[in-house]
Design a protein around this motif. Structure first.
Motif, short mmCIF file in Angstrom:
data_model
loop_
_atom_site.label_atom_id
_atom_site.label_comp_id
_atom_site.label_asym_id
_atom_site.label_seq_id
_atom_site.Cartn_x
_atom_site.Cartn_y
_atom_site.Cartn_z
N THR A 1 39.92 42.78 65.24
CA THR A 1 38.53 43.18 65.50
C THR A 1 37.88 43.55 64.17
OG1 THR A 1 38.93 45.56 65.75
CG2 THR A 1 39.34 44.17 67.70
N ASN A 2 36.66 44.06 64.23
CA ASN A 2 35.98 44.54 63.02
C ASN A 2 36.64 45.79 62.46
OD1 ASN A 2 33.80 42.63 62.80
ND2 ASN A 2 33.04 43.51 64.70
N SER B 1 29.27 50.43 59.75
CA SER B 1 30.60 50.15 59.20
C SER B 1 31.25 51.47 58.79
CB SER B 1 30.50 49.22 57.99
OG SER B 1 29.77 49.85 56.95
N LYS C 1 23.52 47.92 63.00
CA LYS C 1 24.66 47.52 62.17
C LYS C 1 25.27 48.77 61.54
CE LYS C 1 24.00 42.98 62.31
NZ LYS C 1 24.83 42.16 63.15
N ASN D 1 24.29 50.33 58.00
CA ASN D 1 24.17 49.41 56.88
C ASN D 1 22.77 49.00 56.47
OD1 ASN D 1 26.98 48.66 58.35
ND2 ASN D 1 27.13 48.69 56.13
N TRP E 1 22.58 48.09 68.94
CA TRP E 1 22.17 46.98 68.07
C TRP E 1 22.16 47.34 66.60
CZ3 TRP E 1 17.76 48.26 65.43
CH2 TRP E 1 16.93 49.22 66.01
N SER F 1 36.28 49.56 58.43
CA SER F 1 35.68 48.80 59.51
C SER F 1 34.55 47.96 58.92
CB SER F 1 35.12 49.76 60.57
OG SER F 1 34.55 49.05 61.63
N ARG F 2 34.57 46.66 59.22
CA ARG F 2 33.54 45.76 58.70
C ARG F 2 32.18 46.03 59.36
NH1 ARG F 2 36.65 40.02 58.95
NH2 ARG F 2 37.02 40.78 61.03
N ARG F 3 31.15 45.61 58.69
CA ARG F 3 29.78 45.72 59.20
C ARG F 3 29.68 44.94 60.51
NH1 ARG F 3 24.80 42.75 58.61
NH2 ARG F 3 23.08 44.15 58.15
N HIS F 4 29.16 45.61 61.54
CA HIS F 4 29.04 44.97 62.85
C HIS F 4 28.07 45.79 63.72
CE1 HIS F 4 32.01 48.15 63.52
NE2 HIS F 4 31.75 48.06 64.81
N ASP F 5 27.77 45.25 64.89
CA ASP F 5 26.99 46.00 65.87
C ASP F 5 27.67 45.84 67.22
OD1 ASP F 5 26.03 43.62 67.28
OD2 ASP F 5 24.58 43.36 65.68
N HIS F 6 27.09 46.44 68.24
CA HIS F 6 27.66 46.38 69.58
C HIS F 6 26.65 45.85 70.60
CE1 HIS F 6 31.41 48.53 68.56
NE2 HIS F 6 30.65 49.14 67.67
#
Length: 181
Positions: free
Chosen positions: A34-35, A142, A140, A119, A138, A91-96
């Protein structure tokens, strides 16, 4: 960019100690796919473990109490997991997206632990034991590389409208999209 970030303290030392033991004993069920590049439980801990469910319920309460508009829908935790960040983990840059709210509960950390970073802004939140932080799904975010020699442990999750409630609404409108023949 402006967006709501809601924080509250939920200090329950007994619960935190139990969550630390559980997160560490479960280990990395996600195999770093996962991220989150740290040891991570499965995504549905709130469905099988009362202690994870307790924190998920606190997040639901926080969402209902602080939603920017009146909440006329039934919200529920869609997923909930634990993560143990060891030195070097991140944890990598991501959203949900498409979840309404995402949240993080700090179970074990120190003032020098790596923060939760949003981010697309200059905003970040240093972890504090017992802090429950909620933000729009929504956004972003990390976690930079963890540099402390001890573990940084969190429980996190996502909140959405209860899917059973959505299905009931569609059925009540006589839509034929549910279980088509």
């Amino acid at each position: 960019m402006k967006f709501p970030v809601i924080e509250t303290l939920h200090t329950d030392v007994d619960l935190q100690n139990v969550l630390v033991r559980k997160c560490k004993s479960i280990g990395d069920e996600q195999k770093r796919k996962t991220n989150v590049k740290a040891d991570m439980t499965n995504f549905f801990m709130h469905e099988t473990d009362k202690d994870f469910e307790a924190i998920a319920n606190k997040a639901i309460e926080l969402a209902h109490d602080n939603n920017p508009l009146p909440v006329n829908l039934k919200m529920s935790t869609y997923d909930c997991w634990g993560a143990v960040y060891k030195k070097g983990d991140m944890s990598r840059r991501h959203d949900h997206w498409p979840y309404i709210w995402s949240w993080v509960y700090n179970v074990e950390c120190c003032d020098n632990c790596t923060p939760l970073v949003f981010n697309d802004t200059t905003y970040s939140i240093k972890p504090k034991v017992g802090r429950l932080t909620m933000f729009p799904g929504w956004i972003k975010h990390s976690v930079p590389e963890h540099k402390c020699d001890h573990d940084r442990i969190v429980v996190a999750g996502n909140i959405s409208e209860d899917p059973h409630n959505i299905i009931s609404k569609i059925k009540s409108r006589n839509h034929n999209r549910i279980n088509p023949k």
